[in-house]
Design a protein around this motif. Sequence first.
Motif, PDB file in Angstrom:
ATOM      1  N   PRO A 105     -46.915   7.366 -29.494  1.00 17.95           N
ATOM      2  CA  PRO A 105     -48.060   7.622 -28.636  1.00 17.95           C
ATOM      3  C   PRO A 105     -49.092   6.414 -28.468  1.00 17.95           C
ATOM      4  CG  PRO A 105     -47.868   9.263 -30.325  1.00 17.95           C
ATOM      5  CD  PRO A 105     -46.849   7.945 -30.641  1.00 17.95           C
ATOM      6  N   VAL A 106     -49.734   6.262 -27.348  1.00 23.96           N
ATOM      7  CA  VAL A 106     -50.636   5.027 -26.828  1.00 23.96           C
ATOM      8  C   VAL A 106     -51.865   5.396 -26.411  1.00 23.96           C
ATOM      9  CG1 VAL A 106     -50.536   2.992 -25.697  1.00 23.96           C
ATOM     10  CG2 VAL A 106     -48.397   3.869 -26.538  1.00 23.96           C
ATOM     11  N   ASP A 107     -52.734   5.144 -26.844  1.00 19.23           N
ATOM     12  CA  ASP A 107     -54.209   5.272 -26.283  1.00 19.23           C
ATOM     13  C   ASP A 107     -54.482   4.170 -25.040  1.00 19.23           C
ATOM     14  OD1 ASP A 107     -56.819   5.804 -25.705  1.00 19.23           O
ATOM     15  OD2 ASP A 107     -57.574   5.935 -27.952  1.00 19.23           O
ATOM     16  N   LEU A 108     -54.266   4.633 -23.997  1.00 15.09           N
ATOM     17  CA  LEU A 108     -54.438   3.654 -22.945  1.00 15.09           C
ATOM     18  C   LEU A 108     -55.725   3.338 -22.863  1.00 15.09           C
ATOM     19  CD1 LEU A 108     -51.852   4.934 -20.262  1.00 15.09           C
ATOM     20  CD2 LEU A 108     -51.628   2.982 -21.886  1.00 15.09           C
ATOM     21  N   GLY A 109     -56.814   4.462 -22.977  1.00 15.36           N
ATOM     22  CA  GLY A 109     -58.078   4.075 -22.596  1.00 15.36           C
ATOM     23  C   GLY A 109     -58.827   3.337 -23.630  1.00 15.36           C
ATOM     24  N   LEU A 136     -56.959   9.596 -21.777  1.00 13.80           N
ATOM     25  CA  LEU A 136     -55.886   8.575 -21.153  1.00 13.80           C
ATOM     26  C   LEU A 136     -54.787   8.268 -22.257  1.00 13.80           C
ATOM     27  CD1 LEU A 136     -58.329   6.516 -19.006  1.00 13.80           C
ATOM     28  CD2 LEU A 136     -56.284   7.861 -17.988  1.00 13.80           C
ATOM     29  N   GLN A 137     -54.022   9.263 -22.682  1.00 10.60           N
ATOM     30  CA  GLN A 137     -52.982   9.094 -23.419  1.00 10.60           C
ATOM     31  C   GLN A 137     -51.557   8.976 -22.688  1.00 10.60           C
ATOM     32  OE1 GLN A 137     -53.723   8.808 -26.973  1.00 10.60           O
ATOM     33  NE2 GLN A 137     -55.821   9.096 -26.373  1.00 10.60           N
ATOM     34  N   ALA A 138     -50.707   8.089 -23.273  1.00 12.05           N
ATOM     35  CA  ALA A 138     -49.262   8.025 -23.005  1.00 12.05           C
ATOM     36  C   ALA A 138     -48.329   7.935 -24.105  1.00 12.05           C
ATOM     37  CB  ALA A 138     -49.208   6.929 -21.935  1.00 12.05           C
ATOM     38  N   GLN A 139     -46.965   8.274 -23.783  1.00 16.06           N
ATOM     39  CA  GLN A 139     -45.874   8.069 -24.646  1.00 16.06           C
ATOM     40  C   GLN A 139     -45.149   6.972 -24.146  1.00 16.06           C
ATOM     41  OE1 GLN A 139     -45.905  10.162 -27.359  1.00 16.06           O
ATOM     42  NE2 GLN A 139     -44.117   9.652 -28.124  1.00 16.06           N
ATOM     43  N   GLY A 140     -44.855   5.932 -24.909  1.00 17.91           N
ATOM     44  CA  GLY A 140     -44.175   4.815 -24.315  1.00 17.91           C
ATOM     45  C   GLY A 140     -44.034   3.680 -25.413  1.00 17.91           C
ATOM     46  N   ASP A 141     -43.522   2.376 -24.762  1.00 15.83           N
ATOM     47  CA  ASP A 141     -43.617   1.264 -25.932  1.00 15.83           C
ATOM     48  C   ASP A 141     -44.936   0.844 -25.752  1.00 15.83           C
ATOM     49  OD1 ASP A 141     -43.262  -1.702 -26.231  1.00 15.83           O
ATOM     50  OD2 ASP A 141     -41.200  -0.984 -26.625  1.00 15.83           O
ATOM     51  N   PRO A 142     -45.673   0.571 -27.094  1.00 13.19           N
ATOM     52  CA  PRO A 142     -46.692   0.153 -27.235  1.00 13.19           C
ATOM     53  C   PRO A 142     -46.929  -1.359 -26.583  1.00 13.19           C
ATOM     54  CG  PRO A 142     -46.404   1.201 -29.133  1.00 13.19           C
ATOM     55  CD  PRO A 142     -45.145   1.158 -28.355  1.00 13.19           C
ATOM     56  N   THR A 143     -45.998  -2.193 -26.877  1.00 11.26           N
ATOM     57  CA  THR A 143     -46.164  -3.706 -26.462  1.00 11.26           C
ATOM     58  C   THR A 143     -45.990  -3.651 -24.979  1.00 11.26           C
ATOM     59  OG1 THR A 143     -45.397  -4.547 -28.482  1.00 11.26           O
ATOM     60  CG2 THR A 143     -45.208  -5.830 -26.624  1.00 11.26           C
ATOM     61  N   LEU A 144     -45.180  -2.980 -24.274  1.00 11.62           N
ATOM     62  CA  LEU A 144     -45.096  -3.102 -22.976  1.00 11.62           C
ATOM     63  C   LEU A 144     -46.249  -2.495 -22.318  1.00 11.62           C
ATOM     64  CD1 LEU A 144     -41.218  -2.440 -22.505  1.00 11.62           C
ATOM     65  CD2 LEU A 144     -42.257  -4.678 -22.638  1.00 11.62           C
TER      66      LEU A 144
END
Length: 219
Positions: A105-109, A136-144
């Motif tokens: 899980p990545v907090d894009l905000g 603004l949440q997403a599921q993905g590679d945190p670094t990328l």
Amino acid sequence: IAALRARSHENSSLREDVSRHAQKLERRTRELEALAYGISHDLRAPLRVVDGYAKLMRDDCAANLDPAGRDHLERILTGCARMERMIDATLALARTSTQPLVTAPVDLGRIARETLDSLARSAPGRAVDVRIGDGLQAQGDPTLLRTMMENLLGNAWKFTAKRDVARIAFGWREEGGEHVIFIRDNGAGFDPRYADKLFGAFQRLHGAEDFEGTGIGLA
């Protein structure tokens, strides 16, 4: 029995397809690693020679050069510095392409706020209206994903530099039952006819004299 045989054949074909794709990926990874090695060693060495001698001429011989000669020398040094940045960017692209993906899980905000705060500190005199939405949440590679956000928001910041009041928005909208995340700005924009070039390496839709950059970030 016939159905079982057909299914077995399909599974065998699927395994062969997966194996072929894995072999192609492995070859591509080796090619990228070789490219990165070549760039790091074979291109930097002659570039540093040119840059080194140009700096020596500037330090030791500038008094003997007319204004045109000094201008030529500064252009050589500027070109060397730009080439160095492009080499660094290409190496970063090669490393990104060979890293395994990690999903989380990545907090894009939060990334957007951190990125724009950093950009604001680098240019305190700019007037920028920043709006960041909630959820603004997403599921993905945190670094990328952080790399993606830094490049997209960095572009929004860069290409709005000539506006009296820049506007940058980061949010989401509902579309086809899905959350579509967007970054929007009132910057220079680009000709839609060349949109397919946006994510290609070294493809730039604006001249270096108007906006700096390597043409690698979006790739």
